[in-house]
Design an enzyme around this catalytic site. Structure first.
Site, PDB file in Angstrom:
ATOM      1  N   ASP A   1      47.187  -3.328  44.412  1.00  0.00           N
ATOM      2  CA  ASP A   1      47.445  -2.954  42.618  1.00  0.00           C
ATOM      3  C   ASP A   1      47.321  -3.513  41.940  1.00  0.00           C
ATOM      4  O   ASP A   1      47.540  -4.459  41.308  1.00  0.00           O
ATOM      5  CB  ASP A   1      47.799  -0.883  42.907  1.00  0.00           C
TER       6      ASP A   1
ATOM      7  N   ASP B   1      44.211  -8.014  39.785  1.00  0.00           N
ATOM      8  CA  ASP B   1      42.506  -7.415  40.103  1.00  0.00           C
ATOM      9  C   ASP B   1      41.783  -8.085  40.471  1.00  0.00           C
ATOM     10  O   ASP B   1      41.176  -8.948  40.714  1.00  0.00           O
ATOM     11  CB  ASP B   1      42.253  -8.408  38.267  1.00  0.00           C
ATOM     12  N   LEU B   2      41.113  -6.864  41.517  1.00  0.00           N
ATOM     13  CA  LEU B   2      40.012  -6.663  42.193  1.00  0.00           C
ATOM     14  C   LEU B   2      38.494  -6.325  41.593  1.00  0.00           C
ATOM     15  O   LEU B   2      37.791  -6.789  42.132  1.00  0.00           O
ATOM     16  CB  LEU B   2      40.222  -6.000  42.962  1.00  0.00           C
TER      17      LEU B   2
ATOM     18  N   TYR C   1      28.001   3.329  39.052  1.00  0.00           N
ATOM     19  CA  TYR C   1      28.784   3.813  40.105  1.00  0.00           C
ATOM     20  C   TYR C   1      28.173   4.874  41.523  1.00  0.00           C
ATOM     21  O   TYR C   1      28.508   3.847  41.798  1.00  0.00           O
ATOM     22  CB  TYR C   1      30.044   4.897  38.725  1.00  0.00           C
TER      23      TYR C   1
END
Length: 276
Positions: free
Chosen positions: A32, A41-42, A164
């Site tokens: 995370d 940071d994905l 989204y």
């Protein structure tokens, strides 16, 4: 007991999943932005590469399961970031960790999608195609440009609703296409999607407001059970998919949404195969 990596482990469904797995006796490597074993940071290529390297080091190169839970909601103002985090985050991570899963006797991977992929009528097919083609720069640019088309009444609370829903739509398509490839299926690495509905998490509340003000009967989408989901409802099914015994299901999407998708699209599934 196994070794499992869980992204988004600091809160919400990720934290609930990590807790369920640890309670079952597994070793969990949490990933995370904060409060995790692996801080990464994905939303960036560099962050994904660092996360993969750190998880491989922590696991010794062998993983029994990966739960790709990390994601952001439609309240995030940057639609480009939504596309990067929700699509490229899990797909790059899973591609990078697939060999470690293949080294397990029963490698399992679960991705958190969303019923928004099938219940929000704002799927941007151009964006979906760019995501599935792996063109992150073009996808981010397009998502930001298309954001201007979000109706004003939605933009106030959910400025990135189209990005989204589309990112989750493309993610489910990616899983379905990827799960049956020989390097996954014939290596015994199973890959499935869980599509939550209205689950009370910080992500959901970012778009809907306070938990105490939620009313299932006044919610914008149908809530047949009359209740909202909890992170533990999702964690239960993640755990089931990660079990070694879950040996004959791959490429599937499981709706854990209290019946919302079924209520909105009663004839949406199954889809009949047609011949040319």
């Amino acid at each position: 007991m196994g070794i499992h990596a869980v992204t988004g482990s600091a809160s919400g469904m990720g934290a609930a999943t990590a807790a369920v797995l640890r309670e079952a006796g597994h070793t969990v490597i949490g990933v995370d932005l904060r409060d995790a074993d692996v801080i990464a940071d994905l939303g960036t290529a560099e962050g994904r590469a660092a996360a993969v390297a750190a998880v491989l080091e922590a696991s010794g190169g062998v993983l029994d399961g990966v739960a790709a839970v990390a994601g952001v909601g439609p309240s995030l103002k940057d639609a480009g970031a939504v596309a990067s985090i929700n699509y490229f985050g899990p797909t790059a991570l899973l591609d990078g960790l697939r060999p470690a899963l293949a080294r397990s006797a029963a490698g399992r991977a679960v991705v958190i999608g969303s019923n928004s992929a099938s219940t929000v009528p704002m799927i941007d097919q151009t964006l979906a195609d760019l995501l599935l083609a792996g063109d992150e720069d073009a996808a981010r640019t397009h998502a930001r440009a298309a954001q201007a088309g979000v109706p004003a009444e939605l933009a106030a609370a959910s400025p990135s609703i189209s990005a989204y829903a589309t990112s989750k739509f493309a993610l489910a398509r990616w899983v379905r296409r990827t799960a049956v490839r020989p390097e996954w299926a014939r290596e015994g690495v199973l890959l499935n999607v869980i599509a939550p509905g209205a689950v009370v998490t910080p992500l959901m509340l970012g778009a809907t407001g306070r938990a105490e003000d939620l009313d299932a009967d006044a919610f914008p989408t149908p809530m047949p059970l009359g209740v909202f989901g909890t992170p533990e409802d999702i964690a239960f099914w993640v755990h089931q998919f990660l079990r070694p015994e879950a040996r004959f299901t791959t490429g599937a999407t499981l709706y854990v949404d209290g019946g919302t998708d079924a209520a909105m699209r009663p004839d949406g599934q199954p889809t009949a195969l047609t011949l040319p």
